[in-house]
Scaffold this active site. Structure first.
Site, PDB file in Angstrom:
ATOM      1  N   GLU A   1       9.332   2.215  10.772  1.00  9.33           N
ATOM      2  CA  GLU A   1      10.340   3.183  10.621  1.00  9.33           C
ATOM      3  C   GLU A   1       9.752   4.635  10.816  1.00  9.33           C
ATOM      4  O   GLU A   1       8.984   4.876   9.905  1.00  9.33           O
ATOM      5  CB  GLU A   1      11.292   2.736   9.381  1.00  9.33           C
TER       6      GLU A   1
ATOM      7  N   CYS B   1      13.730  11.392   6.145  1.00 11.24           N
ATOM      8  CA  CYS B   1      13.464  11.048   7.580  1.00 11.24           C
ATOM      9  C   CYS B   1      14.839  11.433   8.278  1.00 11.24           C
ATOM     10  O   CYS B   1      14.842  11.915   9.343  1.00 11.24           O
ATOM     11  CB  CYS B   1      13.253   9.642   7.734  1.00 11.24           C
TER      12      CYS B   1
ATOM     13  N   GLY C   1       2.434   5.585  13.026  1.00 15.23           N
ATOM     14  CA  GLY C   1       3.034   4.357  13.273  1.00 15.23           C
ATOM     15  C   GLY C   1       2.643   3.771  14.822  1.00 15.23           C
ATOM     16  O   GLY C   1       2.505   2.536  15.130  1.00 15.23           O
TER      17      GLY C   1
ATOM     18  N   GLU D   1       9.259  17.493  14.418  1.00 19.18           N
ATOM     19  CA  GLU D   1       9.726  17.189  12.967  1.00 19.18           C
ATOM     20  C   GLU D   1       8.894  18.150  11.967  1.00 19.18           C
ATOM     21  O   GLU D   1       7.788  18.155  12.312  1.00 19.18           O
ATOM     22  CB  GLU D   1       9.330  15.702  12.572  1.00 19.18           C
TER      23      GLU D   1
ATOM     24  N   LYS E   1       0.953  -1.289  -0.028  1.00 22.25           N
ATOM     25  CA  LYS E   1      -0.026  -0.128  -0.003  1.00 22.25           C
ATOM     26  C   LYS E   1       1.014   1.278  -0.142  1.00 22.25           C
ATOM     27  O   LYS E   1       1.374   1.664   1.151  1.00 22.25           O
ATOM     28  CB  LYS E   1      -0.993   0.005   1.254  1.00 22.25           C
TER      29      LYS E   1
END
Ligand code: NAD
Length: 497
Positions: A249, A283, A232, A383, A174
């Site tokens: 991750e 990332c 996540g 972030e 996906k």
């Protein structure tokens, strides 16, 4: 306008609902790459059923043979490298040089895992009993659900799918709905390489609907996810309740330290590449710059001079150095952080979307640098995932290390110094999964473990051999050829021993 399809059980099929969504070029939102299926749980059911049906045949295909098919995938990717890189730049925005690197990472990953089909080692050890043998082997788990982000639209799907397949699992991929075309091209490559029907499946659509259905499907026994920490954590909770194997991750807030003895030219090249490469949407991007106070003023002067000269524009024009953000929502989100930053610190350059001329048609943002950022500032802690760099100043190495570690994340870090003792001390003390010395925070290679600590993940690694801990179960086999019942821990001990 091309209408693309899902790939299920070896066939290209539309979403059962017939609905589609558009895939836009972020450098020019008037350019539509194509329409993709807006799938739902029914399409996921069909894909998982196809993968489950194919599992037994694939599991019993010898691993070296599975590896050979991945090597063939590598050959086709090599042949189609330029075409896929051009498609990637159009769909995702990264400049062509970087898009070629993204495809190359997929090719390297094929060479690595294709040849792993001839290793996939277990181990043997002597038994504590006579005439008895023991050994271990890796076995596949079943259907793996792979959920990927848009920032490495070819490399990340290959990091997950190649080891999953070599290990003998079947997959349902996906991809992010901002970059469906790159995954479509990868499926074409799998198809041409001759992977049996149902071994690889692709379902397009939104994260909540298609991703959620994949995570919660009782027949996906492994979930490998790369994306934001917030999503996540939700996946970890849902899949964890079903005791699935889960690899996460997640985000990063990476920093580069520049000590007073560093090669400043090298450190400058490093931070420009780390902070503004891929428009800060890695990332591992350098989001914080930690400067020793002795070199602060000189370094900042040189940094701003160079950052202002970076050439923004569509990545397909090779003169451009910085492409667009992925979509208008990301422009808004980055701009919100910049507004917060303007209250928290001193803006030195950038600070707004870039809208001159043809840039107005896309999602461009000026490379932005804030100075005088406090460790407690939101722009030092959260972030941002855009071309925004927060500069912090420290008096010595201990303060630099403390400052770098003062974050919820732990993916990548970097230190520039000529002092070997300081360099080794930093590699020991920095709390990140990846540490660079005299190199920027970005630049991982596929045959080393990739991943981070703290809120960057759940302890698994992609790349190299550790990824097989995600995609295999250990099976331990004992063979007793003594012809009698031998009880471990009992029959090889005398009374009182
Ligand atoms: P995201 O979390 O929004 O989406 C990632 C993927 O998850 C997409 O395919 C999305 O459709 C899907 N998704 C969204 N909601 C879901 C849900 N509820 N259930 C299941 N799937 C869902 O992240 P993004 O914006 O695509 O990517 C950027 C993030 O990814 C950043 O935080 C970045 O740091 C991180 N990232 C991490 C790594 C790493 O290896 N650590 C690599 C690249 C990107």
């Amino acid at each position: 306008m091309t209408t693309f399809k899902n790939f299920i059980g070896g066939k290209w099929v539309p979403a059962k609902s017939g609905k589609t969504f558009p895939d836009l070029n972020p450098a020019n939102l008037e350019d539509t790459v194509g329409e993709f299926p807006a799938s739902d749980a029914k399409d996921v059911d069909a894909a998982v059923a196809a993968a489950k049906k194919a599992f037994n045949g694939w599991r019993l295909t010898p691993a070296p043979k599975r590896g050979e098919l991945i090597l063939r995938v590598g050959e086709i990717l090599t042949r189609r490298k330029e075409e896929i890189a051009q498609a990637m730049t159009r769909e995702m925005g990264k400049v062509l040089k970087e898009a070629r690197g993204d495809v190359q990472e997929g090719i390297d990953t094929a060479w690595l895992h294709g040849s792993e089909g001839r290793r996939l080692h277990g181990f043997s050890a002597p038994s504590e009993l006579p005439n008895k043998a023991g050994w271990t082997m890796r076995v596949p788990i079943g259907v793996a659900g792979l959920i990927t982000p848009w920032n490495f639209p070819l490399a990340i799907p290959t990091w997950k799918s190649f080891p999953a397949l070599v290990a003998g699992n079947t997959i349902v991929l996906k991809p992010a709905s901002d970059t469906p075309h790159c995954s479509h091209l990868l499926m074409e490559v799998f198809e041409e390489a001759g992977l049996p029907a149902g071994v690889v499946n692709l379902v397009h659509g939104s994260g909540g609907v298609v991703g959620g259905a994949l995570v919660n499907h009782p027949d996906t026994r492994v979930i490998s996810f790369t994306g934001s920490t917030a999503v996540g954590k939700g996946i970890h909770a849902d899949a964890g309740r079903m005791l699935k194997r889960i690899s996460l991750e997640l985000g990063g807030k990476n920093a580069q330290i520049v000590m007073d003895d560093a090669d400043l030219d090298l450190a400058l090249e490093g931070v420009l590449w780390g902070a503004f490469g891929t428009t800060g949407q890695r990332c591992t991007a350098t989001s914080r710059l930690i400067l020793h106070k002795k070199i602060h003023d000189e370094f900042i002067h040189r940094l701003i001079e160079r950052a202002k000269k970076l050439k923004l524009g569509p990545g397909l024009d090779e003169k451009n150095e910085v492409g667009p953000l992925i979509n208008r929502d990301r422009v808004k989100a980055v701009d919100e952080y910049v507004k917060i930053g303007k209250k928290e610190a001193k803006l030195l350059c950038g600070g707004a979307p870039a809208t001159e001329g043809a840039l107005a048609k896309g999602c461009f943002y000026q490379p932005t640098v804030f100075d005088g950022v406090k460790p407690s500032a939101r722009i030092a802690r959260e972030e941002i995932f855009g071309p925004v760099l927060s500069v912090l100043t420290v008096k010595d190495l201990d303060e630099a290390v403390g400052c770098l570690n003062d974050t919820a994340y732990g993916l990548s870090s970097s230190i520039y110094t000529k002092d070997i003792n300081n360099a080794f001390y930093a590699t020991q003390e920095l709390e990140t999964g990846i540490v660079y010395v005299n190199a920027p925070t970005i630049g991982a290679e596929c045959h080393f473990p990739f991943g981070g600590v703290k809120d960057t993940g759940n302890g698994h690694r992609e790349g190299a051999h550790p990824v097989y801990e995600v995609f295999t179960e250990w099976k331990t086999i004992y063979v007793d050829y003594s012809g009698s019942l031998q009880r471990a821990q009992i029959d090889n001990r005398k009374k009182g021993e």
